[in-house]
Design an enzyme around this catalytic site. Structure first.
Site, PDB file in Angstrom:
ATOM      1  N   ASP A  58      14.978  16.401  20.235  1.00 33.88           N
ATOM      2  CA  ASP A  58      13.032  17.042  20.541  1.00 33.88           C
ATOM      3  C   ASP A  58      12.664  15.024  20.446  1.00 33.88           C
ATOM      4  O   ASP A  58      13.023  14.068  19.618  1.00 33.88           O
ATOM      5  CB  ASP A  58      13.133  16.960  18.895  1.00 33.88           C
ATOM      6  N   ASN A  82       7.220  15.435  30.742  1.00 37.05           N
ATOM      7  CA  ASN A  82       7.462  16.658  30.942  1.00 37.05           C
ATOM      8  C   ASN A  82       6.994  17.507  29.636  1.00 37.05           C
ATOM      9  O   ASN A  82       5.842  18.354  29.702  1.00 37.05           O
ATOM     10  CB  ASN A  82       7.927  17.268  32.669  1.00 37.05           C
ATOM     11  N   TYR A 149      -5.361  21.057  22.234  1.00 36.69           N
ATOM     12  CA  TYR A 149      -4.206  20.662  23.166  1.00 36.69           C
ATOM     13  C   TYR A 149      -5.305  20.154  24.651  1.00 36.69           C
ATOM     14  O   TYR A 149      -4.424  19.165  24.635  1.00 36.69           O
ATOM     15  CB  TYR A 149      -4.098  21.805  23.975  1.00 36.69           C
ATOM     16  N   GLY A 150      -6.318  20.414  24.692  1.00 37.26           N
ATOM     17  CA  GLY A 150      -7.148  19.526  25.460  1.00 37.26           C
ATOM     18  C   GLY A 150      -7.156  17.559  25.053  1.00 37.26           C
ATOM     19  O   GLY A 150      -7.296  16.882  26.037  1.00 37.26           O
ATOM     20  N   ALA A 151      -7.092  18.135  23.959  1.00 39.59           N
ATOM     21  CA  ALA A 151      -7.900  16.765  22.859  1.00 39.59           C
ATOM     22  C   ALA A 151      -6.766  16.255  23.244  1.00 39.59           C
ATOM     23  O   ALA A 151      -6.486  14.095  24.003  1.00 39.59           O
ATOM     24  CB  ALA A 151      -8.257  16.081  21.567  1.00 39.59           C
ATOM     25  N   ALA A 152      -5.531  16.780  23.055  1.00 39.49           N
ATOM     26  CA  ALA A 152      -3.500  15.784  22.776  1.00 39.49           C
ATOM     27  C   ALA A 152      -3.939  14.895  24.959  1.00 39.49           C
ATOM     28  O   ALA A 152      -3.199  14.236  24.774  1.00 39.49           O
ATOM     29  CB  ALA A 152      -2.698  16.483  22.498  1.00 39.49           C
ATOM     30  N   LYS A 153      -4.459  16.081  25.416  1.00 40.84           N
ATOM     31  CA  LYS A 153      -4.257  15.529  26.635  1.00 40.84           C
ATOM     32  C   LYS A 153      -4.987  14.581  27.923  1.00 40.84           C
ATOM     33  O   LYS A 153      -4.774  14.035  28.316  1.00 40.84           O
ATOM     34  CB  LYS A 153      -3.882  17.052  28.287  1.00 40.84           C
TER      35      LYS A 153
END
Length: 245
Positions: A58, A82, A149-153
């Site tokens: 993990d 990835n 999710y967008g904030a993390a990317k």
């Protein structure tokens, strides 16, 4: 290194989708490939099919990453980050006013996308060879929203710039490949309708989703020894759904 030199490649999240396609491309080019992931059974099946090595752990767990180092290559020429995905698609949304639930959801996407990348890169940084290549898989969501999710990317894009600066003196490059909607992956996990996907695909100039193989080709290009002056960048791969701004 010349373009024909055999390189040692580590790919996180290599069991399926973009990661598996990338592993296949590097392996077919004659490079030594190790894929990693959380699901030992899926990883082993893909590794056997491609004839590559595999290490299950993990990547969001610091102790697990540390323990896996003994099984990972001593020198790494190409690191492909990835591992990740939109964890909101695998859990019920927080109820209105449930701030603890909101916090948990945001932490989950941060851990799955940012921590996995940062921890593996930091762990392998001493093993990166001079002139190595680091390629991180981002997302169009960093430019178009999609909540946590967008904030993390988006955070990965900022982190990548710092990484490129830090490693640049050694000739090491660090770049992000940001796909749009990509077919034949587990990303949507059956959580959206065909109509939902079609609406987003319709914003691409070529009116189709990308494929894991196309993303793998972009990663492979960035991983080449002769791509050494391209660093600190985000390469968008989305058929024009997010064009130059």
């Amino acid at each position: 290194m010349t373009s024909t030199t055999k390189r040692t490649v580590v790919i996180t999240g290599g069991g399926t989708g973009i990661g598996a396609a990338t592993a296949e491309l590097f392996a077919k080019a004659g490079h030594d490939v190790t894929i990693t992931g959380r699901r030992a059974d899926v990883l082993a099946t893909t590794a056997e099919r491609l004839g590559v090595a595999h290490v299950a752990f993990d990547a969001a767990d610091p102790a697990a990453v540390q323990a896996a180092l003994d099984q990972l290559p001593d020198a790494v020429d190409v690191l492909v980050n990835n591992a990740g995905g939109n964890t909101d698609r695998r859990r019920p949304p927080a109820a209105e006013g449930d701030l603890a639930g909101v916090a948990d959801a945001w932490r989950a996407n941060f851990e799955a996308n940012v921590l996995t990348t940062v921890l593996v890169t930091e762990a392998l940084k001493p093993r990166l060879t001079d002139g190595a290549r680091v390629v991180t898989v981002g997302s169009i969501a960093a430019k178009q929203g999609s909540g946590s999710y967008g904030a993390a990317k988006s955070a990965l894009e900022a982190w990548n710039v710092g990484l490129a600066k830090t490693l640049g003196s050694r000739g090491i490059t660090a770049n992000v490949v940001a796909p749009g909607v990509t077919a034949d992956t587990e990303f949507f996990a059956g959580t959206v309708s065909e109509e939902w996907i079609a609406a987003r695909v319709s914003t691409a100039f070529n009116r189709r989703p990308g494929t894991p193989e196309e993303v793998a080709e972009a990663i492979f290009f960035l991983g080449r020894p002769d791509s050494g002056h391209l660093t600190g960048q985000v390469i968008h791969l989305n058929g024009g759904a997010h064009a130059a701004r």
